[in-house]
Design a protein around this motif. Structure first.
Motif, mmCIF file in Angstrom:
data_model
loop_
_atom_site.group_PDB
_atom_site.id
_atom_site.type_symbol
_atom_site.label_atom_id
_atom_site.label_comp_id
_atom_site.label_asym_id
_atom_site.label_seq_id
_atom_site.Cartn_x
_atom_site.Cartn_y
_atom_site.Cartn_z
ATOM 1 N N LEU A 155 0.797 -1.231 0.000
ATOM 2 C CA LEU A 155 0.000 0.000 0.000
ATOM 3 C C LEU A 155 0.832 1.284 0.000
ATOM 4 C CD1 LEU A 155 -3.285 -0.494 2.034
ATOM 5 C CD2 LEU A 155 -2.952 -0.235 -0.424
ATOM 6 N N PRO A 156 1.915 1.360 0.818
ATOM 7 C CA PRO A 156 2.699 2.597 0.780
ATOM 8 C C PRO A 156 3.238 2.902 -0.615
ATOM 9 C CG PRO A 156 3.326 1.285 2.667
ATOM 10 C CD PRO A 156 2.403 0.443 1.863
ATOM 11 N N GLN A 157 3.568 1.840 -1.368
ATOM 12 C CA GLN A 157 4.095 2.066 -2.717
ATOM 13 C C GLN A 157 2.994 2.503 -3.675
ATOM 14 O OE1 GLN A 157 7.360 -0.699 -3.963
ATOM 15 N NE2 GLN A 157 6.393 -2.018 -2.456
ATOM 16 N N LEU A 158 1.739 2.202 -3.303
ATOM 17 C CA LEU A 158 0.619 2.575 -4.175
ATOM 18 C C LEU A 158 0.065 3.954 -3.834
ATOM 19 C CD1 LEU A 158 -1.479 -0.720 -4.403
ATOM 20 C CD2 LEU A 158 0.051 0.237 -6.117
ATOM 21 N N ALA A 159 0.556 4.544 -2.728
ATOM 22 C CA ALA A 159 -0.058 5.773 -2.216
ATOM 23 C C ALA A 159 -0.162 6.857 -3.280
ATOM 24 C CB ALA A 159 0.719 6.268 -1.001
ATOM 25 N N GLY A 160 0.915 7.037 -4.051
ATOM 26 C CA GLY A 160 0.909 8.086 -5.073
ATOM 27 C C GLY A 160 -0.193 7.877 -6.089
#
Lengths: 279, 267
Positions: free
Chosen positions: A192-197
């Motif tokens: 999820l953190p990598q998908l935040a953008g």
């Protein structure tokens, strides 16, 4: 660089084309902004004295304020729901077999390419079916509009998040799983953190699409007495709109402009930072 | 590795699948069902017979195709040179320039139409067919510009250079190299504009006169008058047209996307 005269002429012509088109795009907007500070009845009348009275009137116009409030409430809630639904769907679709993925992608396409009026009628008939045939205690309301907006914007969130998901390095998730983190924990702390953008972009896209919607809102508010900015302007544009609409437009233009500037500054900063990291 | 293979969170897509079935598939089925039910509630093809036997509907459909084609063509003729200039040097180095053309996308379209209408009224253009076309072009311009600009600015410049080196002049290079390579952008721009115009009755109602009305306006009026069967039949016909256009479009873009496969394939 030594330029031939012909290339200088070409350059001037190119600038002229750009400037004329830009003028055509912005002149109407600039007129609205200018006349938001004028007491004139309509645009093009004598400007009169500079005044902020339209802004004062705007905050007394209950109908216009509630239309603005509805637009924002529907936009924010539906974009949030669409982001959640679209991101989870993207993750699920990513791990699906080819065949089932193709079926879901095709049904997402339906919403995107279908004529808006047909989608709007579909929602309208669905409500009639739920209310009059199944006799469920539901009716046209702001909740119904939020659901409709969520459904039409979710495919766009998927279109934004899915490509990012494909770019992710699968090894990071595998590493997390191998190191003993559960699937859920890996998903939340690694993926999820990598998908935040991409999720933020998806939210922004869903939000703007919701703000811009007219057809679905107009058809599905028949008998519900809910106005958004789009339907409010539409219902008055053939006759006479209150002059305060110029003040509201100006405020909206300003918000859009400021958000875009802030967005670009952040983007440039991030780009510079990532360049620095690489070095 | 083994663990990752067993980790298949396909269940995450289930909520979306459920929502799609209830709110996308079921409504389309309902449109079909309602179009096959007569006013007395019995099964009938009368709605479809009414749709096709009424010359006004066919007329309106042709009129809609006409105004959509005209507006799309004008928009393309303006957007292509602008995209071409923006993607060329030295303009492609000024990042803010292309952004300036796209900004209106983020402003509520009804407010932009209101601004345009006030402006046109100021210079003496009232509600007319021409004003409606101007409205369409104004509203859809960024959506036409963006895909063409994206394709042109991602294009590999070595193709152009090769063509020029091999002796073709600027015009020939444009016609034989740049234009064919930018076709995916053009098709994408056209499809972003042409089909939505069928539904965008708000612009024709705001800007046009009695003669300017799209098929979407007719459907909206039918539903407001509770003629659900007739309205659904007309919607269904529109749906079939959409699917047909979509299939033609994807067949066309499938053909045109082949030559770029060697180079950058960004859309």
């Amino acid at each position: 660089m030594n330029k031939k005269p012909s290339s200088i002429v070409a350059l001037i012509v190119k600038w002229l084309v750009l400037i004329i088109v830009l003028a055509a795009i912005y002149l109407p907007l600039i007129m609205i902004v200018a006349y938001s500070f004028s007491p004139a009845r309509s645009i093009g009348d004598e400007f009169g004295t500079f005044t902020l009275s339209l802004y004062g009137k705007l905050f007394e116009n209950e109908k216009l304020l509630s239309a603005t409030r509805n637009t924002l409430v529907i936009g924010i809630i539906s974009a949030t729901l669409a982001t959640l639904l679209g991101t989870t769907a993207s993750i699920g679709i990513h791990y699906m077999r080819k065949k089932s993925r193709a079926i879901i992608d095709a049904s997402s396409q339906i919403t995107i390419v279908n004529a808006e009026i047909v989608t709007a009628m579909g929602f309208f008939l669905l409500m009639l079916f739920l209310r009059d045939t199944l006799l469920l205690p539901v009716n046209f309301s702001i909740t119904w509009l939020i659901i409709a907006h969520t459904v039409i914007t979710t495919p766009y969130v998927i279109l934004t998040v899915s490509p990012r998901l494909k770019q992710l390095n699968p090894n990071t998730l595998e590493a997390s799983l191998d190191l003993g983190a559960g699937p859920m924990r890996s998903l939340f702390t690694v993926m999820l953190p990598q998908l935040a953008g991409a999720m933020v972009s998806g939210f922004a896209l869903a939000f703007t699409l919701s703000l811009d919607d007219f057809v679905i809102t107009n058809i599905n508010s028949i008998g519900a007495d809910i106005e958004t900015i789009s339907t409010f302007v539409y219902s008055g544009i053939r006759k006479k709109l209150p002059s305060e609409i110029r003040a509201l437009s100006t405020l909206i233009f300003a918000v859009v402009l400021i958000s875009l500037i802030v967005y670009n500054i952040i983007k440039n900063k991030n780009a510079k930072n990532s360049k620095g990291d690489k070095k | 590795m083994k663990k990752a293979k067993t980790f298949r969170p396909t269940a995450f897509a289930f909520p979306y699948v459920g929502v799609t079935i209830v709110f996308v598939i079921v409504p389309l089925i309902l449109v079909l069902i309602y179009s096959l039910i007569g006013e007395d509630g019995s099964f009938t093809f009368n709605n479809f017979i009414d749709v096709f036997s009424n010359p006004e509907n066919v007329n309106q459909l042709f009129k809609t195709v006409g105004i959509a084609a005209l507006s799309t063509a004008i928009c393309l003729v303006i957007a292509y040179p602008v995209a071409y200039i923006l993607a060329s040097s030295p303009f492609n180095k000024i990042a803010i320039l292309s952004l300036l053309f796209i900004i209106p996308m983020w402003i509520n379209f009804m407010l932009r139409i209101f601004a345009l209408k006030s402006m046109l009224q100021m210079i003496g253009i009232g509600q007319s067919y021409g004003a409606a076309v101007i409205g369409m072009v104004y509203d859809f311009f960024p959506y036409m510009l963006l895909p063409i600009y994206t394709v042109l600015s991602n294009m590999d410049k070595s193709y152009n250079e090769a063509s020029l080196d091999l002796g073709a002049n600027g015009v020939k290079t444009f016609l034989k190299v740049t234009l064919p390579l930018s076709l995916p952008g053009i098709i994408s721009g056209i499809s972003m504009m042409f089909m939505p115009i069928f539904s965008s009755y708000s612009i024709t109602m705001a800007m046009g006169d009695m003669n300017t009305s799209v098929i979407g306006a007719k459907i909206a009026t039918l539903f407001e008058q509770d003629s659900y069967g007739y309205g659904s039949a007309l919607s269904f016909v529109l749906l079939v047209i959409v699917i047909a256009v979509m299939l033609i479009g994807s067949a066309l873009s499938g053909k045109t996307s082949k030559p770029i496969k060697g180079g950058k394939k960004d859309e």
